[in-house]
Structure formats: C-alpha cells, structure tokens
Design a protein around this motif. Structure first.
Motif, PDB file in Angstrom:
ATOM      1  N   GLY A 172      -0.787   9.502   5.159  1.00  0.00           N
ATOM      2  CA  GLY A 172      -1.733   8.441   4.830  1.00  0.00           C
ATOM      3  C   GLY A 172      -3.128   8.754   5.328  1.00  0.00           C
ATOM      4  O   GLY A 172      -4.127   8.515   4.633  1.00  0.00           O
ATOM      5  N   ASP A 180      -1.707   2.359   1.005  1.00  0.00           N
ATOM      6  CA  ASP A 180      -2.497   1.872   2.141  1.00  0.00           C
ATOM      7  C   ASP A 180      -2.425   0.363   2.310  1.00  0.00           C
ATOM      8  O   ASP A 180      -2.191  -0.148   3.412  1.00  0.00           O
ATOM      9  CB  ASP A 180      -3.969   2.283   1.982  1.00  0.00           C
ATOM     10  N   HIS A 188      -1.408   3.819   8.591  1.00  0.00           N
ATOM     11  CA  HIS A 188      -2.093   5.034   8.146  1.00  0.00           C
ATOM     12  C   HIS A 188      -3.243   5.354   9.096  1.00  0.00           C
ATOM     13  O   HIS A 188      -4.408   5.376   8.722  1.00  0.00           O
ATOM     14  CB  HIS A 188      -2.612   4.865   6.719  1.00  0.00           C
TER      15      HIS A 188
END
Length: 237
Positions: A172, A180, A188
């Motif tokens: 991420g 996300d 992330h």
C-alpha cells in the motif's frame, strides 16, 4: 544455555542480528532491503503452515523431499515459528531502530488488556514476554472449539495473516494496491507495517505455545539459541 528473554538478551541480540543482515546486504538500496526483511516473517510463517499440513497428511506429494530436512514434524513447525519471531523483530528494527522495542512492549500490553489480563497494567520489559505468551495462549486455546489439533491450526493461521498483512501494508505504501479507502490510512503506512510485524512476533510465540503448552519455553530457548548465534558473537566481540 541462557534464557534469551528472561535475561534481557534477546532485544540486544536482535539489534546485533539486524546489523549483521544490513552489512551482508549493504549493496542493496534501503527500500529493497526493507522489502526483503518484511517478507521474511511471511516466508517463515508459510513454512510453519507447510510443516503443519504435512503432519496432517495434506501434502503427501512432497513428503519424501521434506522428510530429509525434518520439515513434516512438530520440530519443523517449532523451528519455523521461532524463525518467524526473529524475522519479525529484525524487520521492525530496520523500520524503526530507536522505537521497535517499545512497539513490541506496547503490542503485548494492548493484547493483554484486550483479554482483561492484570499483567497488562504492569507489563514492562522483555522479561515478562514469556508470561504474557502463556496468558495469551491459554486464553486462545480456551476460545478454540474442536479437537486438539484445531488450536495449532488456528494459531498458525493467525500468524500467516499477520505476516501477510505486513506485506499488504508495504504494498500500500508503494502504491501497488487500490484498497486505500477500504483499509484506512494507518494500514497503508509504516505504522501499519509495524503493527503487523508486532502481531507476527506475538502470534509466532503464541503459536509455539499452542503446539506444545508444556515444553514450548525450552523449545524456544533451544531453537533461539541456535538462531541467535551470529548476534551473540557480535555482542561478545
């Protein structure tokens, strides 16, 4: 043989091992080195899962190849679990050399608080980790429903999930994923990676407890002593 945790030796040894790994891979860019280290807990977790499946007769095709390396055995499972614990801490060291030890202690304290353990209130230092693992392991085993072999299966499943999520968080950060908003900003992020690596360390030891509640401490000491040899040499020097 020294008890690496209760004598306070494991954390300094991990620092030393991280330095050894860094020196051995000094030609690699830091980003690539981080990715390699973060992947190692997942590799060890996968090997532990492989060994357990072999024990349960779910991987007969590789039994002959693996038997020579003692992989389809409880010893193989235990060795990989201890490996995952060390790999998780070394990766944490790479990410945050100054704060990784506090992150581990905080991670245990949080998990102890979640099960209502009084140990959470005064949990400080690595010398209480073995006690914490036993409390968490007993709670987890009591919550598991099914035959005796179900508890190790669930415990190793938790480990593979935590280690895999550490890689997910790293991907991420690199912008390789499109989830996300679903995951949230913290997942992330480097904090997200650290959270998962702490979880991988905790679940490695809880898994070891679930495999052998009576003998897991001596098993950890024996395997950790071998795994930490290079770090102990550096500290001795």
């Amino acid at each position: 043989m020294e008890d690496l945790l209760t004598t306070g030796r494991m954390f300094p040894i991990v620092d030393a091992l991280a330095g050894v790994c860094s020196s051995a891979n000094m030609k690699l860019p830091r980003e690539e080195l981080l990715a390699l280290q973060i992947a190692k807990p997942a590799e060890e977790a996968g090997e532990a899962w492989h060994a357990l499946q072999g024990l349960l007769g779910l991987m007969p095709s590789c039994a002959d190849d693996c038997a020579t390396r003692d992989e389809h055995s409880w010893n193989g499972v235990s060795n990989d679990l201890v490996g995952a614990s060390f790999a998780s801490l070394i990766a944490l060291n790479y990410i945050d050399a100054e704060g990784w030890q506090a992150a581990v202690i905080d991670g245990f304290r949080q998990r102890l608080a979640e099960i209502g353990s009084p140990l959470a209130e005064d949990f400080e230092g690595q010398n209480r980790i073995l006690d914490a693992v036993e409390e968490l392991g007993k709670h987890y085993a009591a919550a598991a429903d099914g035959p005796g072999y179900v508890t190790p299966i669930l415990a190793l499943g938790n480990l593979t999930r935590e280690a895999g999520e550490a890689i997910h968080s790293l991907h991420g950060i690199k912008g390789l994923l499109t989830c996300d908003e679903e995951c949230g900003q913290r997942i992330h992020s480097w904090e997200g990676v650290k959270d998962r690596l702490v979880g991988s360390f905790v679940t490695s030891l809880v898994g070891l407890y679930c495999v052998d509640p009576a003998g897991w401490r001596s098993t950890f000491e024996t395997i950790a002593f071998r795994r930490s040899r290079r770090g102990r040499e550096v500290l001795g020097a």
